[in-house]
Design a protein around this motif. Structure first.
Motif, PDB file in Angstrom:
ATOM      1  N   SER A 136     -39.826  -7.014  34.414  1.00  0.00           N
ATOM      2  CA  SER A 136     -40.608  -7.899  35.347  1.00  0.00           C
ATOM      3  C   SER A 136     -39.335  -8.827  35.967  1.00  0.00           C
ATOM      4  CB  SER A 136     -41.617  -8.948  34.567  1.00  0.00           C
ATOM      5  OG  SER A 136     -40.800  -9.545  33.573  1.00  0.00           O
ATOM      6  N   ALA A 137     -39.658  -9.389  37.142  1.00  0.00           N
ATOM      7  CA  ALA A 137     -38.792 -10.174  38.044  1.00  0.00           C
ATOM      8  C   ALA A 137     -39.716 -10.929  39.049  1.00  0.00           C
ATOM      9  CB  ALA A 137     -37.916  -9.037  38.653  1.00  0.00           C
ATOM     10  N   GLU A 157     -35.972 -16.806  42.519  1.00  0.00           N
ATOM     11  CA  GLU A 157     -34.883 -16.137  41.835  1.00  0.00           C
ATOM     12  C   GLU A 157     -34.882 -14.718  42.308  1.00  0.00           C
ATOM     13  OE1 GLU A 157     -35.709 -16.746  37.813  1.00  0.00           O
ATOM     14  OE2 GLU A 157     -35.788 -19.148  38.231  1.00  0.00           O
ATOM     15  N   PRO A 208     -32.782 -11.066  40.449  1.00  0.00           N
ATOM     16  CA  PRO A 208     -33.567 -10.132  39.722  1.00  0.00           C
ATOM     17  C   PRO A 208     -34.497  -8.978  40.479  1.00  0.00           C
ATOM     18  CG  PRO A 208     -33.746 -12.310  38.734  1.00  0.00           C
ATOM     19  CD  PRO A 208     -33.188 -12.289  39.881  1.00  0.00           C
ATOM     20  N   VAL A 209     -34.925  -9.700  41.580  1.00  0.00           N
ATOM     21  CA  VAL A 209     -35.887  -8.649  42.463  1.00  0.00           C
ATOM     22  C   VAL A 209     -34.802  -7.618  43.014  1.00  0.00           C
ATOM     23  CG1 VAL A 209     -37.279  -8.476  44.682  1.00  0.00           C
ATOM     24  CG2 VAL A 209     -37.344 -10.450  42.848  1.00  0.00           C
ATOM     25  N   LEU A 258     -34.104  -5.048  40.386  1.00  0.00           N
ATOM     26  CA  LEU A 258     -35.179  -4.300  40.104  1.00  0.00           C
ATOM     27  C   LEU A 258     -35.387  -3.320  41.371  1.00  0.00           C
ATOM     28  CD1 LEU A 258     -37.818  -3.581  38.414  1.00  0.00           C
ATOM     29  CD2 LEU A 258     -38.905  -5.378  39.955  1.00  0.00           C
ATOM     30  N   ASP A 265     -37.548  -9.565  31.130  1.00  0.00           N
ATOM     31  CA  ASP A 265     -38.247 -10.415  32.070  1.00  0.00           C
ATOM     32  C   ASP A 265     -36.789 -11.006  32.718  1.00  0.00           C
ATOM     33  OD1 ASP A 265     -39.779 -11.873  33.673  1.00  0.00           O
ATOM     34  OD2 ASP A 265     -40.019 -13.428  32.421  1.00  0.00           O
ATOM     35  N   LEU A 266     -36.554 -10.489  34.210  1.00  0.00           N
ATOM     36  CA  LEU A 266     -35.380 -10.983  34.595  1.00  0.00           C
ATOM     37  C   LEU A 266     -35.289 -12.283  35.342  1.00  0.00           C
ATOM     38  CD1 LEU A 266     -34.600  -7.268  35.846  1.00  0.00           C
ATOM     39  CD2 LEU A 266     -33.906  -8.291  33.431  1.00  0.00           C
ATOM     40  N   HIS A 267     -34.554 -12.869  35.171  1.00  0.00           N
ATOM     41  CA  HIS A 267     -34.453 -14.374  36.223  1.00  0.00           C
ATOM     42  C   HIS A 267     -33.050 -14.736  36.344  1.00  0.00           C
ATOM     43  CE1 HIS A 267     -38.448 -16.309  34.482  1.00  0.00           C
ATOM     44  NE2 HIS A 267     -38.632 -15.150  34.065  1.00  0.00           N
ATOM     45  N   SER A 268     -33.024 -15.811  37.119  1.00  0.00           N
ATOM     46  CA  SER A 268     -31.726 -16.375  37.502  1.00  0.00           C
ATOM     47  C   SER A 268     -31.901 -17.915  37.354  1.00  0.00           C
ATOM     48  CB  SER A 268     -30.881 -15.996  38.804  1.00  0.00           C
ATOM     49  OG  SER A 268     -31.912 -15.790  39.841  1.00  0.00           O
ATOM     50  N   THR A 279     -36.165 -13.356  27.845  1.00  0.00           N
ATOM     51  CA  THR A 279     -35.888 -13.932  29.394  1.00  0.00           C
ATOM     52  C   THR A 279     -34.558 -13.862  29.686  1.00  0.00           C
ATOM     53  OG1 THR A 279     -37.705 -15.441  28.954  1.00  0.00           O
ATOM     54  CG2 THR A 279     -36.273 -15.791  31.009  1.00  0.00           C
TER      55      THR A 279
END
Ligand SMILES: [Zn+2]
Length: 350
Positions: free
Chosen positions: A63-64, A70, A73-74, A77, A167-170, A227
């Motif tokens: 997920s992103a 953020e 991450p997108v 992905l 779960d990808l974040h920044s 996360t």
């Protein structure tokens, strides 16, 4: 054939239909249960003759964009999917891709009405039901999105095979550790080792209840989840993804081999932290003792004054503490930051 930039725009907009044809041709089933969500699973005949029955095939949720601003991450992905769709036969896991808060991504905001990553609790789902019945409590699109995503991930993770959620974040600010992760639930050495090999230099172990997406999949779906915070927020197209090439390579490898094989950074167990204190902003008077430029994982010596609110102060206890996600600007009642302590003091960066 869309260009890389076009595909990134499609993914950021939740338009994932270009994945359908290559994976269908490779014999997978492809479904789109919601905008911005695609599920790609091995058809039963595809796994016939292989050692593992379909029910035991590993399941990976990627997920992103749970926070709309953020963008790194997108972009990551997008890159993972664009490589994978050129070699669809190589997909060795059942895959669920979630692009989280589509409206917020479109408006380049963290969220529209409420932070989506604070809504992944069954109670939130029930309150969304109540709203739909005409009760007075407000129903925001993010509540509905969280409810729908919880239903989809419950179904996706209902089998017996290995379950993973990235779960990808920044982060909003710079960090002493450019890539770090919050890992909910019980400690799992193989998972932590894999995260370390994937370039995650620090991990905060969190056994406390939380309404984050990764906490939900750990607590209610039995997934090994995290996360992952990859660098600092910047505009789409301005992220230096090359800084996270080790992470990219490890996730791509997980997609292709369906197992947590150590990456190229061997023996890189992350530095482990645990949560010591959570700041809840009680009044508008809440303030930190340091300025906004303070990095995540900045350390403070025992006794240092960290925060004040109208009737309370917080000082560091008897061992060094590190600040995480400090944000005095949140609304009253919300979390304004965390203090963490190192489980292995000698390995923490000072
Ligand atoms: Zn985030």
């Amino acid at each position: 054939m869309s260009s890389g930039a076009d595909f990134c725009t499609e993914v950021a907009g939740g338009r994932l239909t270009s994945l359908e044809r290559p994976f269908l041709r490779a014999g997978f089933t492809v479904t789109f249960p919601l905008p911005g969500v695609v599920q790609i699973c091995a058809a039963p005949e595809l796994v016939t003759g292989k050692t593992e029955p379909a029910a035991l095939r590993g399941r990976l949720l990627l997920s992103a964009g749970i926070h709309g601003d953020e963008t790194a991450p997108v972009e990551m992905l997008t890159k993972l999917l664009s490589v994978l769709k050129k070699h669809p036969h190589q997909l060795a896991v059942d895959l669920l891709v979630v692009v989280g808060n589509l409206c917020a991504i479109a408006q380049q905001k963290r969220y529209i009405d409420v932070d989506l990553n604070r809504l992944f609790l069954p109670e939130c789902s029930r309150s969304a039901d109540a709203d739909a019945s005409g009760n007075t409590c407000p129903q925001f699109p993010e509540q509905l999105r969280a409810k729908q995503l919880m239903q989809i991930v419950q179904l996706f993770f209902s089998g017996n095979g290995a379950k993973w959620h990235l779960d990808l974040h920044s982060a909003i600010r710079d960090s002493v550790y450019p890539a770090f992760a919050i890992v909910p639930g019980q400690r799992d050495a193989v998972w932590l080792d894999w995260l370390g090999s994937a370039g995650i230099a620090a991990v905060i172990l969190n056994t406390l209840p939380s309404a984050s997406f990764s906490s939900y999949t750990a607590s209610y779906c039995g997934a090994l989840s995290c996360t992952a915070e990859l660098g600092r927020v910047s505009a789409m197209g301005h992220n230096k993804l090359s800084r996270f090439s080790v992470t990219f390579t490890c996730i791509a490898s997980l997609l292709r081999c369906g197992a947590l094989k150590p990456g190229i950074t061997e023996g890189a167990m992350p530095v482990l932290f645990r949560v010591k204190h959570e700041f809840i902003k009680k009044t508008a008077a809440f303030a930190f003792s340091f300025d906004d430029s303070t990095c995540n994982f900045t350390q403070f010596a025992p006794g240092t004054l960290i925060a004040t609110d109208i009737n309370t102060i917080y000082r560091v206890g008897s061992v060094t503490e590190y600040v995480l996600f400090p944000n005095a600007g949140v609304r009253v009642g919300l979390r304004a930051g965390l203090m963490v302590v190192a489980e292995s003091q000698d390995r923490a960066v000072s």
